[in-house]
Each structure stands twice: as structure tokens, then as C-alpha cells.
Design a protein around this motif. Structure first.
Motif, PDB file in Angstrom:
ATOM      1  N   ASP A  96      -5.083   2.426  -6.422  1.00 49.34           N
ATOM      2  CA  ASP A  96      -4.097   3.061  -6.029  1.00 49.34           C
ATOM      3  C   ASP A  96      -4.285   4.640  -6.170  1.00 49.34           C
ATOM      4  O   ASP A  96      -5.431   4.955  -6.075  1.00 49.34           O
ATOM      5  CB  ASP A  96      -2.789   2.749  -7.006  1.00 49.34           C
ATOM      6  N   SER A  97      -3.298   5.462  -6.499  1.00 51.78           N
ATOM      7  CA  SER A  97      -3.670   6.803  -6.410  1.00 51.78           C
ATOM      8  C   SER A  97      -4.373   7.500  -7.312  1.00 51.78           C
ATOM      9  O   SER A  97      -4.954   8.220  -7.576  1.00 51.78           O
ATOM     10  CB  SER A  97      -2.173   7.670  -6.535  1.00 51.78           C
ATOM     11  N   ASP A 137      -7.660   7.237  -5.684  1.00 49.66           N
ATOM     12  CA  ASP A 137      -7.775   7.429  -4.153  1.00 49.66           C
ATOM     13  C   ASP A 137      -8.455   8.691  -3.869  1.00 49.66           C
ATOM     14  O   ASP A 137      -8.539   9.746  -4.359  1.00 49.66           O
ATOM     15  CB  ASP A 137      -6.362   7.532  -3.325  1.00 49.66           C
ATOM     16  N   ASN A 168      -7.855   8.300   1.413  1.00 44.16           N
ATOM     17  CA  ASN A 168      -7.529   7.306   2.360  1.00 44.16           C
ATOM     18  C   ASN A 168      -6.192   7.744   3.159  1.00 44.16           C
ATOM     19  O   ASN A 168      -6.031   7.641   4.347  1.00 44.16           O
ATOM     20  CB  ASN A 168      -7.585   5.879   2.098  1.00 44.16           C
ATOM     21  N   ASN A 169      -5.221   8.335   2.410  1.00 44.97           N
ATOM     22  CA  ASN A 169      -3.824   8.266   2.879  1.00 44.97           C
ATOM     23  C   ASN A 169      -4.051   9.539   3.827  1.00 44.97           C
ATOM     24  O   ASN A 169      -2.991   9.696   4.720  1.00 44.97           O
ATOM     25  CB  ASN A 169      -2.806   8.544   1.934  1.00 44.97           C
ATOM     26  N   ILE A 189      -3.910   7.879   7.481  1.00 42.45           N
ATOM     27  CA  ILE A 189      -2.845   7.140   7.935  1.00 42.45           C
ATOM     28  C   ILE A 189      -1.725   8.237   8.375  1.00 42.45           C
ATOM     29  O   ILE A 189      -0.958   8.588   7.396  1.00 42.45           O
ATOM     30  CB  ILE A 189      -2.417   6.176   6.515  1.00 42.45           C
ATOM     31  N   SER A 238       2.023   7.713   6.847  1.00 39.35           N
ATOM     32  CA  SER A 238       1.905   7.600   5.345  1.00 39.35           C
ATOM     33  C   SER A 238       2.636   8.770   4.755  1.00 39.35           C
ATOM     34  O   SER A 238       2.695   9.996   5.158  1.00 39.35           O
ATOM     35  CB  SER A 238       0.560   7.802   4.690  1.00 39.35           C
ATOM     36  N   THR A 280       2.676   9.339   1.398  1.00 39.87           N
ATOM     37  CA  THR A 280       2.029   9.473   0.194  1.00 39.87           C
ATOM     38  C   THR A 280       0.912  10.179   0.381  1.00 39.87           C
ATOM     39  O   THR A 280      -0.230   9.401   0.728  1.00 39.87           O
ATOM     40  CB  THR A 280       2.021   8.347  -0.747  1.00 39.87           C
ATOM     41  N   LYS A 281       0.675  11.433   0.522  1.00 35.71           N
ATOM     42  CA  LYS A 281      -0.494  12.131   0.878  1.00 35.71           C
ATOM     43  C   LYS A 281      -0.625  13.275  -0.283  1.00 35.71           C
ATOM     44  O   LYS A 281       0.202  13.666  -0.454  1.00 35.71           O
ATOM     45  CB  LYS A 281      -0.390  12.839   2.283  1.00 35.71           C
ATOM     46  N   SER A 309      -5.857   3.358  -2.099  1.00 32.37           N
ATOM     47  CA  SER A 309      -4.788   4.241  -1.369  1.00 32.37           C
ATOM     48  C   SER A 309      -3.527   4.555  -2.326  1.00 32.37           C
ATOM     49  O   SER A 309      -2.965   3.647  -2.906  1.00 32.37           O
ATOM     50  CB  SER A 309      -4.326   3.384  -0.082  1.00 32.37           C
ATOM     51  N   ALA A 331      -0.221   2.139  -3.488  1.00 34.14           N
ATOM     52  CA  ALA A 331      -0.584   0.909  -3.138  1.00 34.14           C
ATOM     53  C   ALA A 331       0.211   0.326  -4.065  1.00 34.14           C
ATOM     54  O   ALA A 331       0.357   0.550  -5.236  1.00 34.14           O
ATOM     55  CB  ALA A 331      -2.081   0.714  -2.987  1.00 34.14           C
ATOM     56  N   ASP A 371       6.787  -1.351  -1.010  1.00 33.14           N
ATOM     57  CA  ASP A 371       7.338  -0.399  -0.155  1.00 33.14           C
ATOM     58  C   ASP A 371       8.690  -0.049  -0.180  1.00 33.14           C
ATOM     59  O   ASP A 371       8.946   0.970   0.182  1.00 33.14           O
ATOM     60  CB  ASP A 371       6.765  -1.151   1.172  1.00 33.14           C
TER      61      ASP A 371
END
Length: 127
Positions: A35-36, A39, A42-43, A46, A49, A51-52, A109, A112, A119
Motif C-alpha cells: 500500500d502507501s 508505493d 503508481n497512483n 491512475i 485516483s 490518493t496521490k 498502490s 490499497a 473503497d
């Protein structure tokens, strides 16, 4: 929270075992799932997304001093692991989606989760 602690513990155990491993150079690449915490951007690839991590302060301590998509101000745990075993940082999978990654790739990501409700929880906090 318990799952993140479990993965962090596993990561630390792998890191310690690799630091004592004399044949670490025979590893062809590092493949990262997470997850973050691991990361590497990757975000950023997207489009929808939410969550950047491309805000300026996130890269202040990273070489080049610019935001790279990491959810930190510098290198993350995956970067340090790759550095420790003498490999380059694994690139984000979505940077080149048709590439063949034989020398490692990062699938992590930010945001994630392994549960279907992840979500829903993210969307609920935004409203």
C-alpha cells in the motif's frame, strides 16, 4: 491495522535475513506488493485516483527534491531494501504498462486494501 502490522513485521524479517545473506547479489530484482508504505508512484498513473502523493513536500528529502508519488518526504522501505541488497529501486508498474519487468517492479498502490469495503471507507471519508 493488524494486517499492516503483520506485513511490516514480515518486511522487517525479510530485510534482516537479506542483510545477512551473502548471495544477495544473485537476486535479479525486487518485486513489491503493498500500500502507501511502499508505493513509488503508481497512483500518479491512475487518472481518477483520489490518493496521490504528488504534492511538493513529499519529495523534499528524496534525491532531486521533487515529489515522486511516494507517501513520504524521501525514500520508503522498498527503496531502502533495494539499496541494501544492491539493486535499483523497482519502478512503478503503471509507468510503462506494456513493459516486461525482469529486474523488478513495484505494484504497490496508496490506498490499497484487501477487503471489498476499503473503497467504501475511502469514499465515505471524502463526503
Amino acid at each position: 491495522m493488524k494486517i499492516s502490522c503483520f506485513f511490516l513485521l514480515c518486511f522487517v524479517v525479510v530485510l534482516i535475513s537479506l542483510s545477512f545473506h551473502s548471495r544477495a547479489q544473485s537476486v535479479p530484482g525486487i518485486y513489491v506488493f503493498g500500500d502507501s508504505l511502499v508505493d513509488v508512484g503508481n497512483n500518479n498513473y491512475i487518472p481518477l485516483s483520489i490518493t496521490k502523493a504528488d504534492i511538493p513536500f513529499n519529495g523534499i528529502d528524496y534525491p532531486g527534491q521533487k515529489a515522486t508519488g511516494r507517501f513520504s518526504n524521501g525514500k520508503n522501505a522498498a527503496d531502502f531494501l533495494a539499496e541494501k541488497i544492491g539493486l535499483p529501486t523497482a519502478p512503478p508498474f503503471l509507468a510503462k504498462p506494456n513493459a516486461v519487468y525482469v529486474k523488478g517492479v513495484n505494484f504497490a498502490s496508496g490506498g490499497a486494501g484487501i477487503f471489498n469495503v476499503t473503497d467504501d471507507l475511502i469514499n465515505r471519508t471524502e463526503q
